[in-house]
Design a protein around this motif. Structure first.
Motif, PDB file in Angstrom:
ATOM      1  N   TRP A   1       0.817  -1.215   0.000  1.00  0.00           N
ATOM      2  CA  TRP A   1       0.000   0.000   0.000  1.00  0.00           C
ATOM      3  C   TRP A   1       0.852   1.267   0.000  1.00  0.00           C
ATOM      4  O   TRP A   1       0.349   2.347  -0.276  1.00  0.00           O
ATOM      5  CB  TRP A   1      -0.898   0.026   1.241  1.00  0.00           C
ATOM      6  CG  TRP A   1      -0.104  -0.180   2.505  1.00  0.00           C
ATOM      7  CD1 TRP A   1       0.133  -1.375   3.123  1.00  0.00           C
ATOM      8  CD2 TRP A   1       0.604   0.793   3.254  1.00  0.00           C
ATOM      9  NE1 TRP A   1       0.935  -1.207   4.227  1.00  0.00           N
ATOM     10  CE2 TRP A   1       1.254   0.141   4.328  1.00  0.00           C
ATOM     11  CE3 TRP A   1       0.778   2.170   3.139  1.00  0.00           C
ATOM     12  CZ2 TRP A   1       2.037   0.799   5.259  1.00  0.00           C
ATOM     13  CZ3 TRP A   1       1.559   2.823   4.076  1.00  0.00           C
ATOM     14  CH2 TRP A   1       2.179   2.128   5.117  1.00  0.00           C
ATOM     15  N   ASP A   2       2.121   1.147   0.298  1.00  0.00           N
ATOM     16  CA  ASP A   2       2.981   2.309   0.509  1.00  0.00           C
ATOM     17  C   ASP A   2       3.666   2.740  -0.787  1.00  0.00           C
ATOM     18  O   ASP A   2       4.875   2.672  -0.924  1.00  0.00           O
ATOM     19  CB  ASP A   2       4.014   1.993   1.588  1.00  0.00           C
ATOM     20  CG  ASP A   2       4.742   3.233   2.083  1.00  0.00           C
ATOM     21  OD1 ASP A   2       4.241   4.352   1.847  1.00  0.00           O
ATOM     22  OD2 ASP A   2       5.810   3.076   2.699  1.00  0.00           O
ATOM     23  N   THR A   3       2.869   3.174  -1.750  1.00  0.00           N
ATOM     24  CA  THR A   3       3.407   3.642  -3.028  1.00  0.00           C
ATOM     25  C   THR A   3       2.942   5.078  -3.263  1.00  0.00           C
ATOM     26  O   THR A   3       1.880   5.472  -2.784  1.00  0.00           O
ATOM     27  CB  THR A   3       2.932   2.745  -4.192  1.00  0.00           C
ATOM     28  OG1 THR A   3       1.505   2.801  -4.262  1.00  0.00           O
ATOM     29  CG2 THR A   3       3.382   1.298  -4.001  1.00  0.00           C
TER      30      THR A   3
ATOM     31  N   GLY B   1      -0.238  -0.001  -5.671  1.00  0.00           N
ATOM     32  CA  GLY B   1       0.365  -1.298  -5.404  1.00  0.00           C
ATOM     33  C   GLY B   1      -0.630  -2.435  -5.604  1.00  0.00           C
ATOM     34  O   GLY B   1      -1.808  -2.309  -5.297  1.00  0.00           O
ATOM     35  N   VAL B   2      -0.129  -3.545  -6.123  1.00  0.00           N
ATOM     36  CA  VAL B   2      -0.943  -4.748  -6.335  1.00  0.00           C
ATOM     37  C   VAL B   2      -0.145  -5.946  -5.831  1.00  0.00           C
ATOM     38  O   VAL B   2       1.036  -6.092  -6.142  1.00  0.00           O
ATOM     39  CB  VAL B   2      -1.294  -4.950  -7.828  1.00  0.00           C
ATOM     40  CG1 VAL B   2      -2.019  -6.276  -8.049  1.00  0.00           C
ATOM     41  CG2 VAL B   2      -2.122  -3.794  -8.346  1.00  0.00           C
ATOM     42  N   LEU B   3      -0.807  -6.783  -5.055  1.00  0.00           N
ATOM     43  CA  LEU B   3      -0.205  -8.013  -4.556  1.00  0.00           C
ATOM     44  C   LEU B   3      -0.838  -9.209  -5.251  1.00  0.00           C
ATOM     45  O   LEU B   3      -2.063  -9.336  -5.290  1.00  0.00           O
ATOM     46  CB  LEU B   3      -0.428  -8.159  -3.046  1.00  0.00           C
ATOM     47  CG  LEU B   3      -0.002  -9.505  -2.436  1.00  0.00           C
ATOM     48  CD1 LEU B   3       1.513  -9.652  -2.444  1.00  0.00           C
ATOM     49  CD2 LEU B   3      -0.559  -9.665  -1.040  1.00  0.00           C
ATOM     50  N   LEU B   4       0.014 -10.073  -5.808  1.00  0.00           N
ATOM     51  CA  LEU B   4      -0.407 -11.377  -6.310  1.00  0.00           C
ATOM     52  C   LEU B   4       0.105 -12.390  -5.297  1.00  0.00           C
ATOM     53  O   LEU B   4       1.304 -12.565  -5.132  1.00  0.00           O
ATOM     54  CB  LEU B   4       0.180 -11.663  -7.691  1.00  0.00           C
ATOM     55  CG  LEU B   4      -0.040 -13.074  -8.257  1.00  0.00           C
ATOM     56  CD1 LEU B   4      -1.530 -13.388  -8.397  1.00  0.00           C
ATOM     57  CD2 LEU B   4       0.684 -13.226  -9.581  1.00  0.00           C
TER      58      LEU B   4
ATOM     59  N   VAL C   1      -4.731  -8.424  -4.299  1.00  0.00           N
ATOM     60  CA  VAL C   1      -5.151  -7.278  -3.504  1.00  0.00           C
ATOM     61  C   VAL C   1      -4.571  -6.042  -4.186  1.00  0.00           C
ATOM     62  O   VAL C   1      -3.365  -5.977  -4.422  1.00  0.00           O
ATOM     63  CB  VAL C   1      -4.636  -7.371  -2.041  1.00  0.00           C
ATOM     64  CG1 VAL C   1      -5.120  -6.171  -1.235  1.00  0.00           C
ATOM     65  CG2 VAL C   1      -5.071  -8.677  -1.396  1.00  0.00           C
ATOM     66  N   ALA C   2      -5.439  -5.090  -4.509  1.00  0.00           N
ATOM     67  CA  ALA C   2      -5.009  -3.874  -5.195  1.00  0.00           C
ATOM     68  C   ALA C   2      -5.322  -2.653  -4.344  1.00  0.00           C
ATOM     69  O   ALA C   2      -6.356  -2.589  -3.672  1.00  0.00           O
ATOM     70  CB  ALA C   2      -5.705  -3.754  -6.546  1.00  0.00           C
ATOM     71  N   ASP C   3      -4.434  -1.685  -4.387  1.00  0.00           N
ATOM     72  CA  ASP C   3      -4.613  -0.447  -3.642  1.00  0.00           C
ATOM     73  C   ASP C   3      -5.731   0.386  -4.265  1.00  0.00           C
ATOM     74  O   ASP C   3      -6.155   0.157  -5.398  1.00  0.00           O
ATOM     75  CB  ASP C   3      -3.296   0.334  -3.640  1.00  0.00           C
ATOM     76  CG  ASP C   3      -3.168   1.307  -2.479  1.00  0.00           C
ATOM     77  OD1 ASP C   3      -4.183   1.604  -1.813  1.00  0.00           O
ATOM     78  OD2 ASP C   3      -2.041   1.779  -2.236  1.00  0.00           O
ATOM     79  N   ARG C   4      -6.164   1.380  -3.536  1.00  0.00           N
ATOM     80  CA  ARG C   4      -7.312   2.198  -3.933  1.00  0.00           C
ATOM     81  C   ARG C   4      -7.083   3.013  -5.200  1.00  0.00           C
ATOM     82  O   ARG C   4      -8.041   3.453  -5.835  1.00  0.00           O
ATOM     83  CB  ARG C   4      -7.721   3.113  -2.791  1.00  0.00           C
ATOM     84  CG  ARG C   4      -6.675   4.144  -2.399  1.00  0.00           C
ATOM     85  CD  ARG C   4      -7.074   4.881  -1.121  1.00  0.00           C
ATOM     86  NE  ARG C   4      -6.046   5.784  -0.685  1.00  0.00           N
ATOM     87  CZ  ARG C   4      -4.999   5.442   0.041  1.00  0.00           C
ATOM     88  NH1 ARG C   4      -4.826   4.192   0.417  1.00  0.00           N
ATOM     89  NH2 ARG C   4      -4.098   6.333   0.403  1.00  0.00           N
ATOM     90  N   GLY C   5      -5.846   3.207  -5.604  1.00  0.00           N
ATOM     91  CA  GLY C   5      -5.561   3.944  -6.831  1.00  0.00           C
ATOM     92  C   GLY C   5      -5.800   3.136  -8.095  1.00  0.00           C
ATOM     93  O   GLY C   5      -5.802   3.673  -9.194  1.00  0.00           O
ATOM     94  N   ILE C   6      -6.020   1.850  -7.942  1.00  0.00           N
ATOM     95  CA  ILE C   6      -6.283   0.966  -9.078  1.00  0.00           C
ATOM     96  C   ILE C   6      -7.771   0.608  -9.051  1.00  0.00           C
ATOM     97  O   ILE C   6      -8.240  -0.016  -8.118  1.00  0.00           O
ATOM     98  CB  ILE C   6      -5.427  -0.323  -8.996  1.00  0.00           C
ATOM     99  CG1 ILE C   6      -3.929   0.008  -8.852  1.00  0.00           C
ATOM    100  CG2 ILE C   6      -5.681  -1.221 -10.197  1.00  0.00           C
ATOM    101  CD1 ILE C   6      -3.352   0.828  -9.990  1.00  0.00           C
ATOM    102  N   THR C   7      -8.493   1.014 -10.073  1.00  0.00           N
ATOM    103  CA  THR C   7      -9.939   0.832 -10.075  1.00  0.00           C
ATOM    104  C   THR C   7     -10.392  -0.301 -10.992  1.00  0.00           C
ATOM    105  O   THR C   7     -11.508  -0.284 -11.509  1.00  0.00           O
ATOM    106  CB  THR C   7     -10.646   2.143 -10.475  1.00  0.00           C
ATOM    107  OG1 THR C   7     -10.182   2.517 -11.783  1.00  0.00           O
ATOM    108  CG2 THR C   7     -10.383   3.240  -9.471  1.00  0.00           C
ATOM    109  N   ALA C   8      -9.559  -1.299 -11.180  1.00  0.00           N
ATOM    110  CA  ALA C   8      -9.950  -2.454 -11.989  1.00  0.00           C
ATOM    111  C   ALA C   8     -11.112  -3.167 -11.312  1.00  0.00           C
ATOM    112  O   ALA C   8     -11.258  -3.122 -10.087  1.00  0.00           O
ATOM    113  CB  ALA C   8      -8.763  -3.395 -12.147  1.00  0.00           C
ATOM    114  N   SER C   9     -11.923  -3.818 -12.102  1.00  0.00           N
ATOM    115  CA  SER C   9     -13.098  -4.505 -11.556  1.00  0.00           C
ATOM    116  C   SER C   9     -12.704  -5.827 -10.903  1.00  0.00           C
ATOM    117  O   SER C   9     -11.674  -6.415 -11.231  1.00  0.00           O
ATOM    118  CB  SER C   9     -14.113  -4.765 -12.667  1.00  0.00           C
ATOM    119  OG  SER C   9     -13.624  -5.765 -13.548  1.00  0.00           O
TER     120      SER C   9
END
Length: 162
Positions: free
Chosen positions: A76-78, A83-86, A98-106
């Motif tokens: 989350w610290d970007t 940030g995205v975790l696989l 898990v994707a941070d709030r700046g990534i709005t993918a569905s």
């Protein structure tokens, strides 16, 4: 019945460690890191791959464990909340993103990545499946977090083995 469950969990743990050693060796980890590094030159997103042979006993839910790993690894610290975790839990055959709030993918986009990776892993195509998942995530990040003037590689590209 309780001892059967413990025995099955023990076998799953052993299998998870075997899968980790067999499919996530140093050469594979280097390929993943390079794949992430190359992809991140096209966007401001940050991808972290975490592989866990055996989930810890304190957390039985892969989704909650992925959230825990996301926080502990500071994905989350970007600078752009991108940030995205696989996360892969080999003993449970679980895959979470898990994707941070700046990534709005569905959710459907992330679900497709997980399903495709799950299908590849079930066929034993670990390298192809993981690299294809990374490519798909990078494409999503390219659309969601386009390259900016202030791009910096703020998270390590090397996969994290838990």
């Amino acid at each position: 019945m309780r001892s059967n469950i413990k025995q099955l969990m023990g076998l799953a743990a052993m299998h998870g460690h075997w899968l980790r050693r067999r499919h996530f060796n140093e050469a594979m980890l280097a390929k993943i890191a390079e794949h992430i590094r190359q992809g991140e030159t096209e966007h401001t997103g940050e991808l972290v791959v975490a592989v866990e042979a055996t989930m810890p006993s304190h957390e039985a839910d892969p989704e909650l464990r992925a959230l825990e790993v996301y926080g502990r690894l500071k994905v989350w610290d970007t600078p752009f909340n991108s940030g995205v975790l696989l996360y892969l839990a080999l003993d449970r055959r679980a895959i979470e993103i898990v994707a941070d709030r700046g990534i709005t993918a569905s959710s459907a986009q992330w679900q497709r990545v997980c399903e495709n990776l799950q299908e590849s892993l079930a066929k034993g195509h670990y390298q192809h499946g993981v690299l294809a998942a990374i490519d798909t995530i990078q494409a999503i990040l390219k659309a969601q977090a386009p390259f900016g003037d202030h791009h910096q590689d703020s998270l390590a590209n090397a996969p994290v083995i838990l």
